[in-house]
Scaffold this motif. Sequence first.
Motif, mmCIF file in Angstrom:
data_model
loop_
_atom_site.group_PDB
_atom_site.id
_atom_site.type_symbol
_atom_site.label_atom_id
_atom_site.label_comp_id
_atom_site.label_asym_id
_atom_site.label_seq_id
_atom_site.Cartn_x
_atom_site.Cartn_y
_atom_site.Cartn_z
ATOM 1 N N TYR A 104 0.838 -1.193 0.000
ATOM 2 C CA TYR A 104 0.000 0.000 0.000
ATOM 3 C C TYR A 104 0.872 1.241 0.000
ATOM 4 O O TYR A 104 1.947 1.248 0.593
ATOM 5 C CB TYR A 104 -0.877 0.074 1.258
ATOM 6 N N ASP A 110 -8.130 12.342 -0.490
ATOM 7 C CA ASP A 110 -8.593 12.568 -1.864
ATOM 8 C C ASP A 110 -7.911 11.662 -2.875
ATOM 9 O O ASP A 110 -8.321 11.607 -4.027
ATOM 10 C CB ASP A 110 -8.372 14.028 -2.276
ATOM 11 N N GLU A 111 -6.868 10.978 -2.454
ATOM 12 C CA GLU A 111 -6.113 10.133 -3.375
ATOM 13 C C GLU A 111 -6.354 8.649 -3.157
ATOM 14 O O GLU A 111 -5.930 7.831 -3.959
ATOM 15 C CB GLU A 111 -4.611 10.366 -3.188
ATOM 16 N N SER A 112 -7.006 8.297 -2.063
ATOM 17 C CA SER A 112 -7.111 6.885 -1.716
ATOM 18 C C SER A 112 -7.936 6.118 -2.745
ATOM 19 O O SER A 112 -8.919 6.615 -3.288
ATOM 20 C CB SER A 112 -7.701 6.714 -0.316
ATOM 21 N N ASN A 113 -7.479 4.918 -3.037
ATOM 22 C CA ASN A 113 -8.146 4.018 -3.967
ATOM 23 C C ASN A 113 -7.616 2.623 -3.681
ATOM 24 O O ASN A 113 -6.516 2.268 -4.105
ATOM 25 C CB ASN A 113 -7.870 4.427 -5.409
ATOM 26 N N ILE A 114 -8.380 1.846 -2.931
ATOM 27 C CA ILE A 114 -7.911 0.542 -2.461
ATOM 28 C C ILE A 114 -7.566 -0.381 -3.626
ATOM 29 O O ILE A 114 -6.611 -1.152 -3.547
ATOM 30 C CB ILE A 114 -8.923 -0.101 -1.480
ATOM 31 N N GLU A 115 -8.308 -0.292 -4.744
ATOM 32 C CA GLU A 115 -8.016 -1.140 -5.898
ATOM 33 C C GLU A 115 -6.638 -0.850 -6.483
ATOM 34 O O GLU A 115 -6.023 -1.707 -7.079
ATOM 35 C CB GLU A 115 -9.080 -0.976 -6.998
ATOM 36 N N GLU A 116 -6.182 0.398 -6.323
ATOM 37 C CA GLU A 116 -4.864 0.787 -6.842
ATOM 38 C C GLU A 116 -3.797 0.749 -5.758
ATOM 39 O O GLU A 116 -2.675 1.210 -5.964
ATOM 40 C CB GLU A 116 -4.952 2.182 -7.471
ATOM 41 N N ARG A 118 -3.728 2.343 -2.833
ATOM 42 C CA ARG A 118 -3.489 3.606 -2.127
ATOM 43 C C ARG A 118 -4.528 3.741 -1.019
ATOM 44 O O ARG A 118 -5.723 3.771 -1.294
ATOM 45 C CB ARG A 118 -3.581 4.781 -3.103
ATOM 46 N N SER A 120 -5.772 5.856 2.572
ATOM 47 C CA SER A 120 -5.695 7.146 3.238
ATOM 48 C C SER A 120 -5.022 7.013 4.607
ATOM 49 O O SER A 120 -5.270 6.056 5.336
ATOM 50 C CB SER A 120 -7.105 7.712 3.423
#
Length: 155
Positions: A104, A110-116, A118, A120
């Motif tokens: 991770y 504003d940048e979090s994206n679990i699929e990618e 990232r 928070s």
Amino acid sequence: MERVPITKEGYEVLKKELVHLKSVERPENIKAIEEARAHGDLSENAEFEAAKDRQGFIEARINELGYKLGNADIIDPDKLPKDRAVFGCSVVLENVDTGEDVEYQLVGPDESNIEEGRISVSSPLGKAIIGKQPGQEVILQAPGGKRCYELVEIL
């Protein structure tokens, strides 16, 4: 004013969205409002109502992005120490129960994206990781029970 940490990439994504809203979405919406007005009676004009609703959404998002960009604290992960988990760094965690590794990057909300990959820093897992050093245990109280990870590496 509270500064919000963000990576340079995250900042650029928000900035690009703001430019798109101002240069494409807003002018298209203004045109749609004008066309709907030309249809006559505004009291029963669904196109006009939809365009006005869209205008409200666009203006609210422009304001929100302006605020976020104005309060952004851009952090370069490459300039951060690698001895403990901090904003912007990438970490490898090993699930203690399954032995499975996950990677991770700790980013702003504003940048979090679990699929990618990232997450928070303000999420429960992000909060549990911050400040940890390789070899330390990361314990997460999840809805399904406690999960234990070991911080294997800081990339």
